[in-house]
Design an enzyme around this catalytic site. Structure first.
Site, PDB file in Angstrom:
ATOM      1  N   VAL A 198      37.452  45.035  34.532  1.00 50.34           N
ATOM      2  CA  VAL A 198      38.420  44.794  33.469  1.00 50.34           C
ATOM      3  C   VAL A 198      38.962  46.067  32.834  1.00 50.34           C
ATOM      4  CG1 VAL A 198      36.818  44.661  31.505  1.00 50.34           C
ATOM      5  CG2 VAL A 198      38.839  43.176  31.549  1.00 50.34           C
ATOM      6  N   TYR A 199      38.328  47.213  33.049  1.00 52.11           N
ATOM      7  CA  TYR A 199      38.796  48.445  32.427  1.00 52.11           C
ATOM      8  C   TYR A 199      40.184  48.817  32.938  1.00 52.11           C
ATOM      9  CZ  TYR A 199      33.974  49.289  30.792  1.00 52.11           C
ATOM     10  OH  TYR A 199      32.742  49.201  30.192  1.00 52.11           O
ATOM     11  N   SER A 200      41.122  48.887  32.016  1.00 52.78           N
ATOM     12  CA  SER A 200      42.506  49.262  32.338  1.00 52.78           C
ATOM     13  C   SER A 200      43.049  48.461  33.513  1.00 52.78           C
ATOM     14  CB  SER A 200      42.617  50.768  32.613  1.00 52.78           C
ATOM     15  OG  SER A 200      42.264  51.513  31.469  1.00 52.78           O
TER      16      SER A 200
END
Length: 330
Positions: free
Chosen positions: A60-62
């Site tokens: 989900v990061y960036s």
């Protein structure tokens, strides 16, 4: 750099883990303060030069671009067998049904997406980013077991949840003969110590490696309280974590400042040394957007706080509302 076994496994990791939430395309996802690819690569290279072999990211990061940036950099700068890559699953990656969570469908899809973005055949540590109350834990644990048996992950771990939930997951895995969690990535620092009540004793008793996130309280322990950063001004989740305890937190931060001045070292080293000495912590996860962040983290490994210093750091703490993103993927 020192190295340690991750919990009761044979996996050796550096005592500092580089958290890669800071690296990703700023226009993607919800972290406008992240560094783009060209800005990120020097930090990953320097981490390797300092002996860090442990890198943590999440799907989900960036919007997946963190995994892409980290994967390309590690492929260019290191041999795959020399690094330990960890990523996570749970957060929503697309709108509509089955876009997030810990169902079998989501896990089986997201591990393949993560591997493609990372450019590797397997991850060393595949973690559930949060607890999914809408999916039976039996379904989640069996799916994770199958991911390991398929060779797509070497170990599995968990992140912020209640101790009873973590123990339930461990019990379900053991009772079915499925792969067991080997690590807990939880929220622990001098400003938030509620994990000392149940989660840390549980992990020590069960041989679980602890890899805390936000060991510097999103920078609040490294600077004067009136100072701010680009991240602190735009980090809404961070504001929620510390909004209710500002006065008490300020007293703790003052002790960090005083001890750092007495020793002639940066505050970050004092705060990290405290986390590193807390049993059963294996490796705190640090973010780095300045080279000094990496240098301070590595230097903290060699610092041994005295019992008096530890008492001073801990004495100003007051109980906090249980937090740490339980049930929320950031």
């Amino acid at each position: 750099m020192d190295y340690a076994k991750l919990g009761s496994t044979g996996l050796e990791v550096s005592r500092i883990c580089l958290g890669c939430m800071s690296y990703g395309i700023p226009e993607r996802g919800s972290h406008a303060w992240t560094l783009g690819e060209e800005e990120s690569r020097p930090f990953i290279r320097r981490a390797l030069e300092l002996g860090i072999n442990f890198f943590d990211t999440a799907n989900v990061y960036s919007d997946g671009t963190s995994e892409e940036i980290v994967g390309r950099a590690l492929k260019d700068f290191a041999a795959r067998d020399d690094v330990v890559i960890a990523t996570k699953v749970h957060g929503r990656m697309r709108p509509g049904p089955n876009g997030g969570g810990l169902s079998r469908k989501v896990i089986m899809s997201e591990i393949d997406h993560s591997l493609k973005r990372l450019g590797t055949d397997y991850v060393d540590l595949y973690q559930i980013h949060r607890w999914d109350s809408e999916t039976p834990i039996e379904e989640t644990m069996e799916a994770l077991h199958d991911v390991v048996k398929a060779g797509k992950a070497r170990y599995i771990g968990a992140s912020s949840m209640y101790a009873w939930q973590f123990l339930k997951a461990l019990h379900v895995a053991e009772s079915h003969g499925w792969t067991r969690f080997v690590s807990m990535q939880n929220y622990l620092n001098l400003l938030y110590r509620e994990e000392e009540r149940e989660m840390l004793p549980l992990c020590e008793a069960e041989g679980i490696g602890v890899i805390p996130w936000s060991p510097l309280a999103r920078g609040r322990l490294t600077r004067d309280f009136e100072e701010s950063s680009a991240r602190s001004l735009t980090d809404e989740f961070g504001k929620q974590l510390y909004a209710k305890t500002d006065e008490a937190d300020h007293r703790v931060a003052t002790q960090v400042k005083e001890i750092a001045e007495e020793r002639g070292i940066p505050r970050a080293q004092v705060a990290l040394a405290w986390v590193l000495q807390k049993k059963p912590v294996t490796a705190p996860i640090i973010g780095a957007t300045k080279m000094q962040h990496l240098e301070d983290a590595v230097a903290a490994v060699d610092i041994r706080l005295t019992p008096d210093e530890v008492q001073r750091l801990e004495s100003a703490y007051v109980p906090h509302e249980v937090s740490g993103g339980l049930g929320r993927t950031f």
